[in-house]
Design a protein around this motif. Sequence first.
Motif, PDB file in Angstrom:
ATOM      1  N   GLY A 343      24.986  68.785  62.628  1.00  0.00           N
ATOM      2  CA  GLY A 343      25.343  70.177  62.912  1.00  0.00           C
ATOM      3  C   GLY A 343      24.125  71.075  62.791  1.00  0.00           C
ATOM      4  N   TRP A 344      24.302  72.311  63.203  1.00  0.00           N
ATOM      5  CA  TRP A 344      23.203  73.289  63.211  1.00  0.00           C
ATOM      6  C   TRP A 344      23.357  74.209  62.003  1.00  0.00           C
ATOM      7  CZ3 TRP A 344      18.820  73.719  65.867  1.00  0.00           C
ATOM      8  CH2 TRP A 344      18.177  74.952  65.940  1.00  0.00           C
ATOM      9  N   ARG A 345      22.323  74.268  61.151  1.00  0.00           N
ATOM     10  CA  ARG A 345      22.378  75.112  59.954  1.00  0.00           C
ATOM     11  C   ARG A 345      21.047  75.835  59.783  1.00  0.00           C
ATOM     12  NH1 ARG A 345      26.385  72.625  60.125  1.00  0.00           N
ATOM     13  NH2 ARG A 345      27.584  71.473  58.585  1.00  0.00           N
ATOM     14  N   ASP A 346      21.112  77.120  59.680  1.00  0.00           N
ATOM     15  CA  ASP A 346      19.909  77.908  59.368  1.00  0.00           C
ATOM     16  C   ASP A 346      18.728  77.546  60.261  1.00  0.00           C
ATOM     17  OD1 ASP A 346      21.371  79.024  57.260  1.00  0.00           O
ATOM     18  OD2 ASP A 346      20.782  77.377  55.923  1.00  0.00           O
ATOM     19  N   GLY A 347      18.978  77.462  61.531  1.00  0.00           N
ATOM     20  CA  GLY A 347      17.884  77.265  62.480  1.00  0.00           C
ATOM     21  C   GLY A 347      17.392  75.845  62.634  1.00  0.00           C
ATOM     22  N   ARG A 348      18.140  74.878  62.118  1.00  0.00           N
ATOM     23  CA  ARG A 348      17.707  73.487  62.335  1.00  0.00           C
ATOM     24  C   ARG A 348      18.906  72.545  62.308  1.00  0.00           C
ATOM     25  NH1 ARG A 348      16.946  71.056  57.065  1.00  0.00           N
ATOM     26  NH2 ARG A 348      15.690  69.447  58.012  1.00  0.00           N
ATOM     27  N   TRP A 349      18.695  71.352  62.841  1.00  0.00           N
ATOM     28  CA  TRP A 349      19.755  70.358  62.826  1.00  0.00           C
ATOM     29  C   TRP A 349      19.785  69.656  61.473  1.00  0.00           C
ATOM     30  CZ3 TRP A 349      23.294  70.350  66.517  1.00  0.00           C
ATOM     31  CH2 TRP A 349      22.958  70.859  67.760  1.00  0.00           C
ATOM     32  N   ILE A 350      20.994  69.402  61.002  1.00  0.00           N
ATOM     33  CA  ILE A 350      21.145  68.550  59.828  1.00  0.00           C
ATOM     34  C   ILE A 350      21.820  67.250  60.273  1.00  0.00           C
ATOM     35  CG2 ILE A 350      21.236  70.427  58.133  1.00  0.00           C
ATOM     36  CD1 ILE A 350      24.461  69.021  58.476  1.00  0.00           C
ATOM     37  N   CYS A 351      21.583  66.199  59.506  1.00  0.00           N
ATOM     38  CA  CYS A 351      22.172  64.894  59.852  1.00  0.00           C
ATOM     39  C   CYS A 351      22.430  64.157  58.548  1.00  0.00           C
ATOM     40  CB  CYS A 351      21.187  64.129  60.737  1.00  0.00           C
ATOM     41  SG  CYS A 351      21.767  62.486  61.215  1.00  0.00           S
ATOM     42  N   GLU A 352      23.710  64.027  58.211  1.00  0.00           N
ATOM     43  CA  GLU A 352      24.059  63.414  56.921  1.00  0.00           C
ATOM     44  C   GLU A 352      25.015  62.252  57.139  1.00  0.00           C
ATOM     45  OE1 GLU A 352      25.827  66.785  55.120  1.00  0.00           O
ATOM     46  OE2 GLU A 352      23.893  67.738  54.655  1.00  0.00           O
ATOM     47  N   ALA A 353      24.851  61.212  56.336  1.00  0.00           N
ATOM     48  CA  ALA A 353      25.767  60.066  56.433  1.00  0.00           C
ATOM     49  C   ALA A 353      27.181  60.534  56.136  1.00  0.00           C
ATOM     50  CB  ALA A 353      25.342  58.983  55.451  1.00  0.00           C
ATOM     51  N   ALA A 354      28.138  60.133  56.968  1.00  0.00           N
ATOM     52  CA  ALA A 354      29.526  60.562  56.792  1.00  0.00           C
ATOM     53  C   ALA A 354      30.442  59.363  57.023  1.00  0.00           C
ATOM     54  CB  ALA A 354      29.844  61.707  57.749  1.00  0.00           C
ATOM     55  N   PRO A 355      30.340  58.356  56.140  1.00  0.00           N
ATOM     56  CA  PRO A 355      31.056  57.102  56.398  1.00  0.00           C
ATOM     57  C   PRO A 355      32.568  57.271  56.484  1.00  0.00           C
ATOM     58  CG  PRO A 355      30.081  57.126  54.185  1.00  0.00           C
ATOM     59  CD  PRO A 355      29.582  58.341  54.882  1.00  0.00           C
ATOM     60  N   ASP A 356      33.084  58.351  55.894  1.00  0.00           N
ATOM     61  CA  ASP A 356      34.542  58.487  55.875  1.00  0.00           C
ATOM     62  C   ASP A 356      35.082  59.348  57.016  1.00  0.00           C
ATOM     63  OD1 ASP A 356      34.515  56.970  53.566  1.00  0.00           O
ATOM     64  OD2 ASP A 356      34.180  58.737  52.310  1.00  0.00           O
ATOM     65  N   ARG A 357      34.192  59.914  57.804  1.00  0.00           N
ATOM     66  CA  ARG A 357      34.658  60.797  58.882  1.00  0.00           C
ATOM     67  C   ARG A 357      35.126  59.993  60.096  1.00  0.00           C
ATOM     68  NH1 ARG A 357      33.315  66.525  59.369  1.00  0.00           N
ATOM     69  NH2 ARG A 357      33.849  66.182  61.553  1.00  0.00           N
ATOM     70  N   GLU A 358      36.180  60.479  60.695  1.00  0.00           N
ATOM     71  CA  GLU A 358      36.628  59.916  61.992  1.00  0.00           C
ATOM     72  C   GLU A 358      35.600  60.350  63.046  1.00  0.00           C
ATOM     73  OE1 GLU A 358      39.173  57.860  64.435  1.00  0.00           O
ATOM     74  OE2 GLU A 358      39.342  58.061  62.242  1.00  0.00           O
ATOM     75  N   PRO A 359      35.003  59.422  63.801  1.00  0.00           N
ATOM     76  CA  PRO A 359      33.974  59.838  64.763  1.00  0.00           C
ATOM     77  C   PRO A 359      34.522  60.707  65.894  1.00  0.00           C
ATOM     78  CG  PRO A 359      34.028  57.436  64.497  1.00  0.00           C
ATOM     79  CD  PRO A 359      35.199  57.972  63.752  1.00  0.00           C
ATOM     80  N   ASP A 360      33.709  61.687  66.285  1.00  0.00           N
ATOM     81  CA  ASP A 360      34.006  62.488  67.481  1.00  0.00           C
ATOM     82  C   ASP A 360      33.328  61.896  68.707  1.00  0.00           C
ATOM     83  OD1 ASP A 360      35.207  64.600  65.886  1.00  0.00           O
ATOM     84  OD2 ASP A 360      33.156  65.100  65.285  1.00  0.00           O
TER      85      ASP A 360
END
Length: 413
Positions: A343-360
């Motif tokens: 996602g986009w936060r404070d002017g940059r992309w973030i990328c965090e492991a999300a093993p429990d999320r249902e993929p989009d």
Amino acid sequence: MSQLEIRPLRPDETTRFVELSYYSFAGRSPDERAADFGRRVSAERNVLVAVDGDEIVSQVLMYELGVWIDGVRFPSAGLANVATVPERARHGHASQLLKAALAWMRDTLGVATATLYATVHPLYDGLGWALAEDALRYTGPPAAFRPSPYLPVEEGGRIERRPATVDDVDLLEPLYREFAMPRCGYLDRPRWFWEDVVLRTRAPQPRWVGLWYRADGQLSGYVLYDLNGPVLGPRPESELRVYELMADRPEGFHALLSFVSAHHLWGRVELNAGRDVPWLSLVANPHQLDAQASLRQHFMLRIVDVPRAVCLKRSVSPVSNGDVALAIRDDVCPWNHGTWLIGWRDGRWICEAAPDREPDAMLDIRTLATLFTGRLSVRQAVDVGAVRVRDDSRDVLQTLFSTAYPPHSPDSF
Ligand SMILES: CC(C)(COP(=O)(O)OP(=O)(O)OC[C@H]1O[C@@H](n2cnc3c(N)ncnc32)[C@H](O)[C@@H]1OP(=O)(O)O)[C@@H](O)C(=O)NCCC(=O)NCCS
């Protein structure tokens, strides 16, 4: 057969490394290769070998280079001298070594991506690399490169022509950098690369350079080229090969194309042309040109470290609200495999492991490489089934993977 050991090359093994390189690729002699080696890399940091007993059976060299993508310098490994001794071919040695090299690139070199020019596509495809550039080779008689009459002309500009010298690195690099930085795939060239590969200052015949100066004396463009073959004629086999032609304004393209097209005794001109420059709009009559895609000369890219690469990415189009849970399949690098919240936060992309999320959205690591440089758009990737994405997440993905220019690099190694 004894167990293969994979380890860094020892400095006292450099001769064996360059001998296998020479055996595999010919070209520069072992002595020249040994001399270049010390200027370019460190044995223990930049070369891994697979050793059986005392014998090097497979090797890989990893240059440390930057790759420009939309104004950001991506720390990258440039792979070269990948070779297995022929008597041990097709035993999986190169694959095994390259797998280890990927972990090395991430953990020791700290790179986000790895690039290479493949002789054997399936080897790298199987390990997660993908063709990531989009260039053509234009050829035609010199007159075919006459500039379009619609290009503006700078009165009082001039061209200086001469063989390139080592000092030209300092002259050309700032102009190159300004041109390359906002584009996608161009190298941030180390000095040795300029000297050895771009200008060929050590070769018996260095490249020719044509420097375009504006009326106020400012250097604003250049062309680097080779002249090959006998010219008395005209002879169809004689060739002016453009390595690189760039200018920071349209007047420069007009001047440099006029200069190239003036070589009327040469049988043909060849221009390796990225689509980041609209060449067909720059010449007077595009019908006089032939275009060929030399896919073997296109670079392949691999995303070595997903979160590092995503966090470096710049957005060239307005950022959509919302996050996307992206499931990435990577069968070779387990650290990339899984679902990532991007996602986009404070002017940059973030990328965090999300093993429990249902993929989009879902894709594999090769597709990620092609999207990264814009060789494929999200829409195209969806069309061919390489990406599956929920409708409400498509915008975020499109924003993440938008690039200002189609990918290209004039260089290979
Ligand atoms: C290319 C080279 C490095 C491959 O080394 P290797 O140890 O034989 O490679 P591997 O056994 O790990 O091959 C893995 C897969 O890559 C592909 N591959 C390897 N060599 C191939 C070839 N010559 N043609 C087509 N595919 C090939 C195959 O898919 C192979 O799997 P398979 O044997 O199950 O079909 C070796 O042949 C070599 O040194 N060639 C000369 C130099 C060169 O071209 N280097 C590559 C520079 S980019």
